[in-house]
Design a protein around this motif. Structure first.
Motif, PDB file in Angstrom:
ATOM      1  N   SER A 241       0.844  -1.197   0.000  1.00 57.66           N
ATOM      2  CA  SER A 241       0.000   0.000   0.000  1.00 57.66           C
ATOM      3  C   SER A 241       0.882   1.251   0.000  1.00 57.66           C
ATOM      4  O   SER A 241       2.087   1.176   0.203  1.00 57.66           O
ATOM      5  CB  SER A 241      -0.916   0.018   1.233  1.00 57.66           C
ATOM      6  OG  SER A 241      -0.194   0.439   2.380  1.00 57.66           O
ATOM      7  N   ASP A 242       0.239   2.413  -0.226  1.00 56.58           N
ATOM      8  CA  ASP A 242       0.976   3.672  -0.182  1.00 56.58           C
ATOM      9  C   ASP A 242       0.566   4.491   1.042  1.00 56.58           C
ATOM     10  O   ASP A 242       0.769   5.706   1.091  1.00 56.58           O
ATOM     11  CB  ASP A 242       0.738   4.482  -1.460  1.00 56.58           C
ATOM     12  CG  ASP A 242      -0.742   4.754  -1.711  1.00 56.58           C
ATOM     13  OD1 ASP A 242      -1.576   4.326  -0.882  1.00 56.58           O
ATOM     14  OD2 ASP A 242      -1.065   5.389  -2.728  1.00 56.58           O
ATOM     15  N   ARG A 243       0.010   3.833   2.058  1.00 61.87           N
ATOM     16  CA  ARG A 243      -0.354   4.537   3.283  1.00 61.87           C
ATOM     17  C   ARG A 243       0.900   5.084   3.966  1.00 61.87           C
ATOM     18  O   ARG A 243       1.978   4.515   3.859  1.00 61.87           O
ATOM     19  CB  ARG A 243      -1.091   3.610   4.249  1.00 61.87           C
ATOM     20  CG  ARG A 243      -2.441   3.118   3.753  1.00 61.87           C
ATOM     21  CD  ARG A 243      -3.041   2.174   4.798  1.00 61.87           C
ATOM     22  NE  ARG A 243      -4.321   1.619   4.422  1.00 61.87           N
ATOM     23  CZ  ARG A 243      -4.479   0.531   3.664  1.00 61.87           C
ATOM     24  NH1 ARG A 243      -3.415  -0.092   3.186  1.00 61.87           N
ATOM     25  NH2 ARG A 243      -5.682   0.075   3.382  1.00 61.87           N
ATOM     26  N   SER A 244       0.735   6.151   4.709  1.00 63.60           N
ATOM     27  CA  SER A 244       1.865   6.735   5.427  1.00 63.60           C
ATOM     28  C   SER A 244       2.264   5.834   6.589  1.00 63.60           C
ATOM     29  O   SER A 244       1.485   4.962   7.022  1.00 63.60           O
ATOM     30  CB  SER A 244       1.494   8.119   5.964  1.00 63.60           C
ATOM     31  OG  SER A 244       0.557   8.008   7.037  1.00 63.60           O
ATOM     32  N   ILE A 245       3.461   6.056   7.132  1.00 61.64           N
ATOM     33  CA  ILE A 245       3.933   5.272   8.265  1.00 61.64           C
ATOM     34  C   ILE A 245       2.994   5.438   9.460  1.00 61.64           C
ATOM     35  O   ILE A 245       2.660   4.465  10.141  1.00 61.64           O
ATOM     36  CB  ILE A 245       5.374   5.694   8.665  1.00 61.64           C
ATOM     37  CG1 ILE A 245       6.336   5.541   7.477  1.00 61.64           C
ATOM     38  CG2 ILE A 245       5.850   4.876   9.860  1.00 61.64           C
ATOM     39  CD1 ILE A 245       6.444   4.136   6.930  1.00 61.64           C
ATOM     40  N   THR A 246       2.534   6.637   9.687  1.00 58.10           N
ATOM     41  CA  THR A 246       1.617   6.898  10.803  1.00 58.10           C
ATOM     42  C   THR A 246       0.304   6.160  10.614  1.00 58.10           C
ATOM     43  O   THR A 246      -0.233   5.544  11.553  1.00 58.10           O
ATOM     44  CB  THR A 246       1.357   8.409  10.949  1.00 58.10           C
ATOM     45  OG1 THR A 246       2.587   9.065  11.279  1.00 58.10           O
ATOM     46  CG2 THR A 246       0.332   8.692  12.037  1.00 58.10           C
ATOM     47  N   GLU A 247      -0.245   6.210   9.398  1.00 64.21           N
ATOM     48  CA  GLU A 247      -1.506   5.511   9.125  1.00 64.21           C
ATOM     49  C   GLU A 247      -1.356   4.016   9.363  1.00 64.21           C
ATOM     50  O   GLU A 247      -2.238   3.371   9.958  1.00 64.21           O
ATOM     51  CB  GLU A 247      -1.945   5.768   7.683  1.00 64.21           C
ATOM     52  CG  GLU A 247      -2.457   7.178   7.434  1.00 64.21           C
ATOM     53  CD  GLU A 247      -2.737   7.442   5.971  1.00 64.21           C
ATOM     54  OE1 GLU A 247      -3.688   8.185   5.676  1.00 64.21           O
ATOM     55  OE2 GLU A 247      -2.001   6.904   5.102  1.00 64.21           O
ATOM     56  N   ILE A 248      -0.247   3.457   8.911  1.00 63.23           N
ATOM     57  CA  ILE A 248      -0.011   2.022   9.089  1.00 63.23           C
ATOM     58  C   ILE A 248       0.124   1.682  10.571  1.00 63.23           C
ATOM     59  O   ILE A 248      -0.443   0.688  11.050  1.00 63.23           O
ATOM     60  CB  ILE A 248       1.245   1.589   8.307  1.00 63.23           C
ATOM     61  CG1 ILE A 248       0.969   1.634   6.804  1.00 63.23           C
ATOM     62  CG2 ILE A 248       1.703   0.191   8.728  1.00 63.23           C
ATOM     63  CD1 ILE A 248       2.187   1.386   5.940  1.00 63.23           C
ATOM     64  N   ALA A 249       0.859   2.515  11.310  1.00 64.13           N
ATOM     65  CA  ALA A 249       1.055   2.266  12.739  1.00 64.13           C
ATOM     66  C   ALA A 249      -0.283   2.146  13.457  1.00 64.13           C
ATOM     67  O   ALA A 249      -0.515   1.190  14.218  1.00 64.13           O
ATOM     68  CB  ALA A 249       1.892   3.388  13.357  1.00 64.13           C
ATOM     69  N   TYR A 250      -1.191   3.081  13.209  1.00 56.98           N
ATOM     70  CA  TYR A 250      -2.489   3.054  13.882  1.00 56.98           C
ATOM     71  C   TYR A 250      -3.378   1.933  13.349  1.00 56.98           C
ATOM     72  O   TYR A 250      -4.173   1.345  14.100  1.00 56.98           O
ATOM     73  CB  TYR A 250      -3.179   4.409  13.763  1.00 56.98           C
ATOM     74  CG  TYR A 250      -2.621   5.445  14.719  1.00 56.98           C
ATOM     75  CD1 TYR A 250      -3.126   5.582  16.008  1.00 56.98           C
ATOM     76  CD2 TYR A 250      -1.556   6.256  14.342  1.00 56.98           C
ATOM     77  CE1 TYR A 250      -2.595   6.509  16.896  1.00 56.98           C
ATOM     78  CE2 TYR A 250      -1.014   7.189  15.224  1.00 56.98           C
ATOM     79  CZ  TYR A 250      -1.544   7.311  16.506  1.00 56.98           C
ATOM     80  OH  TYR A 250      -1.008   8.221  17.383  1.00 56.98           O
ATOM     81  N   GLU A 251      -3.259   1.630  12.073  1.00 56.47           N
ATOM     82  CA  GLU A 251      -4.104   0.595  11.477  1.00 56.47           C
ATOM     83  C   GLU A 251      -3.815  -0.787  12.061  1.00 56.47           C
ATOM     84  O   GLU A 251      -4.713  -1.631  12.153  1.00 56.47           O
ATOM     85  CB  GLU A 251      -3.917   0.573   9.955  1.00 56.47           C
ATOM     86  CG  GLU A 251      -4.866  -0.376   9.243  1.00 56.47           C
ATOM     87  CD  GLU A 251      -4.928  -0.139   7.745  1.00 56.47           C
ATOM     88  OE1 GLU A 251      -5.319  -1.070   7.024  1.00 56.47           O
ATOM     89  OE2 GLU A 251      -4.601   0.982   7.305  1.00 56.47           O
ATOM     90  N   VAL A 252      -2.568  -1.051  12.448  1.00 60.89           N
ATOM     91  CA  VAL A 252      -2.226  -2.379  12.972  1.00 60.89           C
ATOM     92  C   VAL A 252      -2.234  -2.436  14.498  1.00 60.89           C
ATOM     93  O   VAL A 252      -1.856  -3.447  15.082  1.00 60.89           O
ATOM     94  CB  VAL A 252      -0.861  -2.863  12.441  1.00 60.89           C
ATOM     95  CG1 VAL A 252      -0.873  -2.971  10.934  1.00 60.89           C
ATOM     96  CG2 VAL A 252       0.284  -1.971  12.918  1.00 60.89           C
ATOM     97  N   GLY A 253      -2.665  -1.342  15.152  1.00 58.22           N
ATOM     98  CA  GLY A 253      -2.884  -1.431  16.590  1.00 58.22           C
ATOM     99  C   GLY A 253      -1.942  -0.645  17.474  1.00 58.22           C
ATOM    100  O   GLY A 253      -2.062  -0.710  18.705  1.00 58.22           O
TER     101      GLY A 253
END
Length: 283
Positions: A241-253
């Motif tokens: 995906s092209d999500r930002s690092i912050t978005e990924i951090a919150y998305e996985v918990g």
């Protein structure tokens, strides 16, 4: 979640290069299908329940239905490549023979896996059968389904003739069920706040017993497993995906980007951003 079948048969045979997996290894999982592996190159290290089994080129392994396992490349100059044959148990033998010759072996608590030694005659024949099935599934020549079905029956006959005296330990069956229930709950809820109490409740165990299960079977703690699983899921998102690092951090918990980056660096030995850049450079 992977569907192991062709249009007409509940069977699939893949050539797998371990290091090409999105995680660089085959993560912990289990499935209803029976699994046969023939190592073609290098050496694979399988983690099956609480055991580690090294399988070099020329040998293989059988992994029973429902057994937790993962695999990693055991190093060396050659990347490990193996054929992985997955099939639904009901395909092994006609329905009239299934209860006598298949089901007891699937449910035996002393048969989570069986090492297939390519030096032994029966082992070499099983490995040849795996390669033949792969060839039939790829070519799909006329009547290939019948050839696959007959080869599977021969393969299974070789396995059970040279396997174990079967045991069915109720306590071991319950332990496996509880462990898988807890892991399945984590896999469904990892993105939310996870407490040890929640995991223990799912397994119908005390907190201390839950920790003992994870230590004995997975060589880790429940909360470290949650952490590692979140990192695994973030690796998929960084790659795909092209999500930002912050978005990924919150998305996985994770509830903090800096904490995520710190844990990722501990686990993967590099930052998420560097990992993503290296993936992009390889494309």
């Amino acid at each position: 979640m992977t569907e192991h079948r062709t249009d007409t048969l509940s069977v699939a045979c893949y050539e797998t290069t371990i290091k090409q997996n999105v995680h660089g290894h085959i993560p912990l999982h289990w499935h209803d299908e029976l699994q046969f592996v023939a190592v073609l190159q290098g050496t694979a290290l399988f983690h099956i329940n609480d055991q580690k089994i090294s399988v070099p080129k020329g040998d293989g392994i059988f992994i029973n239905s429902g057994v937790m396992h993962m695999a990693q490349d055991n190093g060396g100059n050659d990347n490990c490549i193996y054929l992985c044959l997955n099939l639904t148990p009901q395909l092994v033998a006609p329905s009239d023979l299934y209860l006598k010759y298949v089901h007891p072996y699937m449910t035996a608590t002393n048969l989570p896996f069986l090492y297939i030694d390519g030096v032994l005659t029966w082992g070499a024949q099983i490995l040849d059968a795996i390669r033949l099935i792969r060839k039939e599934l790829v070519s799909q020549a006329p009547y290939y389904e019948l050839n696959v079905a007959s080869t599977l029956l021969s393969l299974w006959t070789l396995l059970i003739k040279n396997g174990y005296v079967l045991e069915h330990d109720v306590s071991e069956m319950n332990k496996s069920r509880r462990m898988k229930d807890m892991l399945q709950w984590i896999h469904l809820n990892y993105a939310d706040p996870v407490r040890l109490e929640d995991i223990a409740r799912t397994g119908q165990l005390s907190r201390s017993e839950t920790c003992r299960y994870f230590k004995q079977i997975l060589r880790t703690t429940p909360m470290q497993y949650v952490m590692d699983y979140r990192i695994q899921k973030s690796i998929e998102l960084l790659r795909l995906s092209d999500r930002s690092i912050t978005e990924i951090a919150y998305e996985v918990g994770f509830n903090s980007t800096s904490y995520y980056i710190n844990q990722f660096r501990k686990n993967v030995k590099k930052t998420p951003l560097r990992f993503r850049r290296e993936v992009a450079e390889k494309k």
